[in-house]
Design a protein around this motif. Sequence first.
Motif, PDB file in Angstrom:
ATOM      1  N   LEU A  17       0.838  -1.206   0.000  1.00  0.00           N
ATOM      2  CA  LEU A  17       0.000   0.000   0.000  1.00  0.00           C
ATOM      3  C   LEU A  17       0.870   1.252   0.000  1.00  0.00           C
ATOM      4  O   LEU A  17       0.588   2.215  -0.724  1.00  0.00           O
ATOM      5  N   VAL A  18       1.928   1.256   0.800  1.00  0.00           N
ATOM      6  CA  VAL A  18       2.843   2.401   0.849  1.00  0.00           C
ATOM      7  C   VAL A  18       3.557   2.547  -0.497  1.00  0.00           C
ATOM      8  O   VAL A  18       3.686   3.655  -1.023  1.00  0.00           O
ATOM      9  N   ALA A  37       2.496   1.773  -3.340  1.00  0.00           N
ATOM     10  CA  ALA A  37       1.544   2.309  -4.319  1.00  0.00           C
ATOM     11  C   ALA A  37       1.128   3.741  -3.976  1.00  0.00           C
ATOM     12  O   ALA A  37       0.269   4.313  -4.652  1.00  0.00           O
ATOM     13  N   GLU A  38       1.756   4.288  -2.918  1.00  0.00           N
ATOM     14  CA  GLU A  38       1.474   5.647  -2.448  1.00  0.00           C
ATOM     15  C   GLU A  38       0.010   5.831  -2.067  1.00  0.00           C
ATOM     16  O   GLU A  38      -0.576   6.898  -2.251  1.00  0.00           O
ATOM     17  N   ASN A  39      -0.558   4.794  -1.511  1.00  0.00           N
ATOM     18  CA  ASN A  39      -1.934   4.828  -1.023  1.00  0.00           C
ATOM     19  C   ASN A  39      -1.870   4.958   0.504  1.00  0.00           C
ATOM     20  O   ASN A  39      -2.245   4.039   1.237  1.00  0.00           O
ATOM     21  N   ASN A  40      -1.383   6.111   0.955  1.00  0.00           N
ATOM     22  CA  ASN A  40      -1.066   6.303   2.365  1.00  0.00           C
ATOM     23  C   ASN A  40      -2.274   6.230   3.294  1.00  0.00           C
ATOM     24  O   ASN A  40      -2.175   5.694   4.395  1.00  0.00           O
ATOM     25  N   MET A  41      -3.406   6.795   2.879  1.00  0.00           N
ATOM     26  CA  MET A  41      -4.583   6.757   3.747  1.00  0.00           C
ATOM     27  C   MET A  41      -5.058   5.313   3.961  1.00  0.00           C
ATOM     28  O   MET A  41      -5.389   4.921   5.075  1.00  0.00           O
ATOM     29  N   GLU A  94       9.605  -3.958  14.726  1.00  0.00           N
ATOM     30  CA  GLU A  94       9.358  -4.187  13.304  1.00  0.00           C
ATOM     31  C   GLU A  94       8.258  -3.263  12.787  1.00  0.00           C
ATOM     32  O   GLU A  94       8.357  -2.732  11.679  1.00  0.00           O
ATOM     33  N   LEU A  95       7.225  -3.084  13.590  1.00  0.00           N
ATOM     34  CA  LEU A  95       6.123  -2.201  13.197  1.00  0.00           C
ATOM     35  C   LEU A  95       6.605  -0.763  13.013  1.00  0.00           C
ATOM     36  O   LEU A  95       6.242  -0.111  12.033  1.00  0.00           O
ATOM     37  N   GLN A  96       7.407  -0.299  13.948  1.00  0.00           N
ATOM     38  CA  GLN A  96       7.906   1.069  13.850  1.00  0.00           C
ATOM     39  C   GLN A  96       8.717   1.268  12.575  1.00  0.00           C
ATOM     40  O   GLN A  96       8.568   2.271  11.874  1.00  0.00           O
ATOM     41  N   ARG A  97       9.558   0.316  12.262  1.00  0.00           N
ATOM     42  CA  ARG A  97      10.393   0.424  11.060  1.00  0.00           C
ATOM     43  C   ARG A  97       9.540   0.455   9.795  1.00  0.00           C
ATOM     44  O   ARG A  97       9.772   1.268   8.900  1.00  0.00           O
ATOM     45  N   VAL A  98       8.554  -0.397   9.726  1.00  0.00           N
ATOM     46  CA  VAL A  98       7.734  -0.474   8.520  1.00  0.00           C
ATOM     47  C   VAL A  98       6.792   0.726   8.414  1.00  0.00           C
ATOM     48  O   VAL A  98       6.643   1.309   7.341  1.00  0.00           O
ATOM     49  N   VAL A  99       6.174   1.118   9.518  1.00  0.00           N
ATOM     50  CA  VAL A  99       5.254   2.256   9.486  1.00  0.00           C
ATOM     51  C   VAL A  99       6.001   3.551   9.161  1.00  0.00           C
ATOM     52  O   VAL A  99       5.447   4.455   8.533  1.00  0.00           O
ATOM     53  N   ALA A 100       7.251   3.638   9.529  1.00  0.00           N
ATOM     54  CA  ALA A 100       8.045   4.827   9.223  1.00  0.00           C
ATOM     55  C   ALA A 100       8.211   5.039   7.724  1.00  0.00           C
ATOM     56  O   ALA A 100       8.514   6.154   7.285  1.00  0.00           O
ATOM     57  N   THR A 101       7.962   4.017   6.938  1.00  0.00           N
ATOM     58  CA  THR A 101       8.068   4.179   5.480  1.00  0.00           C
ATOM     59  C   THR A 101       7.024   5.165   4.957  1.00  0.00           C
ATOM     60  O   THR A 101       7.162   5.666   3.849  1.00  0.00           O
ATOM     61  N   LEU A 102       5.992   5.434   5.762  1.00  0.00           N
ATOM     62  CA  LEU A 102       5.015   6.458   5.375  1.00  0.00           C
ATOM     63  C   LEU A 102       5.669   7.840   5.348  1.00  0.00           C
ATOM     64  O   LEU A 102       5.352   8.678   4.509  1.00  0.00           O
TER      65      LEU A 102
END
Length: 162
Positions: free
Chosen positions: A105-106, A108-112, A132-140
């Motif tokens: 999703l990130v 594809a730039e579908n951030n919402m 792991e969650l923090q690292r991946v969510v930071a990609t936003l």
Amino acid sequence: MKYTFIESAELDNLSEGNSTRLKRILVDYTLRMSYYDTAVKLAESSNIQDLVDIDVFLEAKKVVDALQKKEVAPALAWCAENKSRLKKTKSKFDFQLRLQEFIELVRAENNMRAITYARKYLAPWGATHMKELQRVVATLAFKSNTECPIYKDPPHSALEIS
């Protein structure tokens, strides 16, 4: 004479049993090496379909094929069907699938949608997989062209499928 006949009959059964065992091993090997058609033909010609796990391997093949196309839905369905087994083995497979879906999703730039997805599917994993969650969510926030060294090379996949 009776004794010799019994010994002979037992030897015949033993060699037939060994032959069946060998064929089962060959079918298992061909399945594990991804020679599905060969495995099916050998099992059918040897009449051992009930003794081998062809269906399990074919189901796994569908999941792997979908994952290679970055489609996680079949794997998530499999996880739902096997939830108790996954829990017993403390598997992170379903978590990794959820991470992968978020990453896509990130990407594809579908951030919402990614944020909504994270709240619904990733938040429950926070207690056990926060790092792991923090690292991946930071990609936003940190795109691939960032100068921040930690996020310069973001995770492209939560799963290693070859």
